[in-house]
Design a protein around this motif. Structure first.
Motif, short mmCIF file in Angstrom:
data_model
loop_
_atom_site.label_atom_id
_atom_site.label_comp_id
_atom_site.label_asym_id
_atom_site.label_seq_id
_atom_site.Cartn_x
_atom_site.Cartn_y
_atom_site.Cartn_z
N THR A 171 9.34 60.91 5.42
CA THR A 171 8.48 59.97 4.72
C THR A 171 9.32 58.75 4.41
O THR A 171 10.30 58.83 3.66
N LEU A 172 8.98 57.61 5.02
CA LEU A 172 9.71 56.37 4.80
C LEU A 172 9.02 55.62 3.67
O LEU A 172 7.88 55.19 3.81
N ALA A 173 9.71 55.51 2.53
CA ALA A 173 9.13 54.92 1.33
C ALA A 173 9.86 53.62 1.00
O ALA A 173 11.02 53.65 0.59
N GLY A 174 9.19 52.49 1.18
CA GLY A 174 9.82 51.19 0.95
C GLY A 174 9.13 50.44 -0.17
O GLY A 174 7.90 50.33 -0.18
N HIS A 175 9.93 49.92 -1.10
CA HIS A 175 9.39 49.14 -2.21
C HIS A 175 9.64 47.66 -2.00
O HIS A 175 10.75 47.24 -1.66
N SER A 176 8.61 46.85 -2.19
CA SER A 176 8.72 45.40 -2.16
C SER A 176 9.30 44.93 -0.83
O SER A 176 8.74 45.19 0.22
N MET A 177 10.46 44.27 -0.83
CA MET A 177 11.09 43.88 0.43
C MET A 177 11.39 45.11 1.28
O MET A 177 11.31 45.06 2.51
N GLY A 178 11.73 46.23 0.63
CA GLY A 178 11.95 47.48 1.37
C GLY A 178 10.70 47.93 2.10
O GLY A 178 10.81 48.54 3.18
N GLY A 179 9.53 47.66 1.53
CA GLY A 179 8.28 47.96 2.24
C GLY A 179 8.11 47.11 3.48
O GLY A 179 7.67 47.58 4.53
N ALA A 180 8.47 45.82 3.36
CA ALA A 180 8.40 44.94 4.53
C ALA A 180 9.36 45.42 5.62
O ALA A 180 9.01 45.44 6.81
N ILE A 181 10.57 45.81 5.23
CA ILE A 181 11.54 46.29 6.21
C ILE A 181 11.06 47.59 6.84
O ILE A 181 11.26 47.83 8.04
N ALA A 182 10.42 48.46 6.05
CA ALA A 182 9.88 49.70 6.59
C ALA A 182 8.80 49.41 7.64
O ALA A 182 8.73 50.09 8.68
N ILE A 183 7.97 48.43 7.39
CA ILE A 183 6.96 48.04 8.39
C ILE A 183 7.64 47.54 9.66
O ILE A 183 7.25 47.91 10.78
N ARG A 184 8.67 46.71 9.52
CA ARG A 184 9.39 46.23 10.70
C ARG A 184 10.03 47.40 11.45
O ARG A 184 10.04 47.42 12.69
N TYR A 185 10.55 48.39 10.72
CA TYR A 185 11.11 49.57 11.37
C TYR A 185 10.06 50.26 12.22
O TYR A 185 10.33 50.65 13.37
N MET A 186 8.85 50.42 11.69
CA MET A 186 7.79 51.10 12.44
C MET A 186 7.48 50.37 13.73
O MET A 186 7.23 51.00 14.77
N ALA A 187 7.50 49.04 13.69
CA ALA A 187 7.21 48.26 14.89
C ALA A 187 8.39 48.22 15.84
O ALA A 187 8.25 48.43 17.05
N ARG A 188 9.55 47.96 15.32
CA ARG A 188 10.73 47.74 16.17
C ARG A 188 11.25 49.03 16.78
O ARG A 188 11.78 49.04 17.90
N HIS A 189 11.08 50.15 16.07
CA HIS A 189 11.60 51.44 16.54
C HIS A 189 10.50 52.46 16.79
O HIS A 189 10.77 53.66 16.83
N SER A 190 9.29 51.98 16.95
CA SER A 190 8.15 52.83 17.33
C SER A 190 8.00 54.04 16.41
O SER A 190 7.66 55.13 16.84
N GLY A 191 8.29 53.83 15.12
CA GLY A 191 8.12 54.90 14.14
C GLY A 191 9.02 56.10 14.39
O GLY A 191 8.67 57.23 14.03
N HIS A 192 10.20 55.87 14.96
CA HIS A 192 11.12 56.93 15.33
C HIS A 192 11.39 57.89 14.17
O HIS A 192 11.88 57.49 13.12
N ARG A 193 11.01 59.17 14.34
CA ARG A 193 11.23 60.27 13.41
C ARG A 193 10.46 60.14 12.10
O ARG A 193 10.70 60.90 11.15
N ILE A 194 9.54 59.20 12.01
CA ILE A 194 8.78 58.99 10.78
C ILE A 194 7.44 59.73 10.88
O ILE A 194 6.68 59.53 11.83
#
Length: 271
Positions: free
Chosen positions: A93-116
């Motif tokens: 479970t990738l839990a990102g707060h504020s800017m961390g939420g934005a980075i989590a969204i970028r992770y989902m796109a850039r790394h195709s949701g790898h292991r999430i």
């Protein structure tokens, strides 16, 4: 248990790993300008329910190394990928707060949701932190420029003002000082450079890459990332679950900690 994980030559990021190693992992990504320590009131409780809580300090923050470079969402998302692979964790479970939420969204796109397995967006600074054409929400770029300038001239005063905006419910003075200290643990230039990313980076095109259950947790009284951010994300992320906190601001995971911890665990167990 805490340790550093090398993400590139000469750069290590700090990870705090709390709870049973066979528990469902939650990887917490903090917002600007804090560190993993802001989730203390999740680490106190969620491991009791069997969750493995992993708190990451983004590069430049907390106990991580402080390179002069690497504060784009792409690089910060790449660092998360290295941490996940190094820990060899799955069903995350990738839990990102504020800017961390934005980075989590970028992770989902850039790394195709790898292991999430699921995504939790906590008062996420997305799809854009700043106002633009047909998007009247958030700060203006000039507002963020003022934050950047104050980072270079009087960072303690900036953090004092930020604390007042962060919490809707009353907090004690000792707690406020603790919060400010977390922010001061970052490098000043890291604080400024990530504010540039907050100001300039957009996530509209990333949202279609999210194909896991997504929980959107947002306070109605948020003065930093307005409730409209969460409402728009809910509209644009297919099948997302919206958790609305009527009396909370940006720091909902503290001000509504019991309800938030319950909602997060229920989201994990039912998706």
């Amino acid at each position: 248990m805490g340790y550093k994980i090398p993400v590139e030559q000469g750069v290590g990021v700090y990870v705090e790993d709390i709870g049973p190693r066979d528990g469902k992992p939650i990887l917490f990504i903090h917002g600007w300008p804090l560190s993993h320590e802001c989730f203390e009131y999740q680490y106190n409780q969620l491991p009791k329910a069997g969750y493995r809580c992993i708190g990451l300090d983004l590069r430049g923050f907390g106990q991580s190394d402080r390179p002069w470079y690497g504060y784009t969402y792409n690089q910060l998302a790449d660092d998360i990928r290295v941490v996940i692979d190094s820990l060899n964790i799955n069903d995350v479970t990738l839990a990102g707060h504020s800017m961390g939420g934005a980075i989590a969204i970028r992770y989902m796109a850039r790394h195709s949701g790898h292991r999430i397995a699921r995504l939790a967006l906590l008062a996420a600074a997305a799809p854009s932190f700043t106002k633009g054409p047909d998007y009247p929400y958030g700060m203006t770029k000039e507002d963020v420029n003022e934050l950047i300038q104050q980072t270079y001239t009087d960072r303690p005063a900036l953090l004092d003002r930020f604390a007042d905006l962060f919490f809707e419910k009353p907090i004690s003075m000792p707690f406020k000082q603790w919060f400010i200290t977390i922010g001061l643990d970052a490098a000043g230039y890291s604080t400024a450079y990530t504010a540039v990313s907050l100001r300039d980076e957009k996530l509209w095109d990333d949202l279609s890459s999210i194909h896991v259950p997504t929980g959107i947790f947002h306070g109605e009284k948020d003065k930093i990332c307005p409730i409209e951010f969460g409402e728009i994300l809910h509209q644009l992320i297919y099948g997302s679950h919206f958790f609305r906190y009527e009396d909370s601001g940006h720091g909902l995971f503290y001000c509504d900690q019991q309800r938030f911890n319950y909602d997060l665990s229920q989201f994990i167990e039912t998706t």
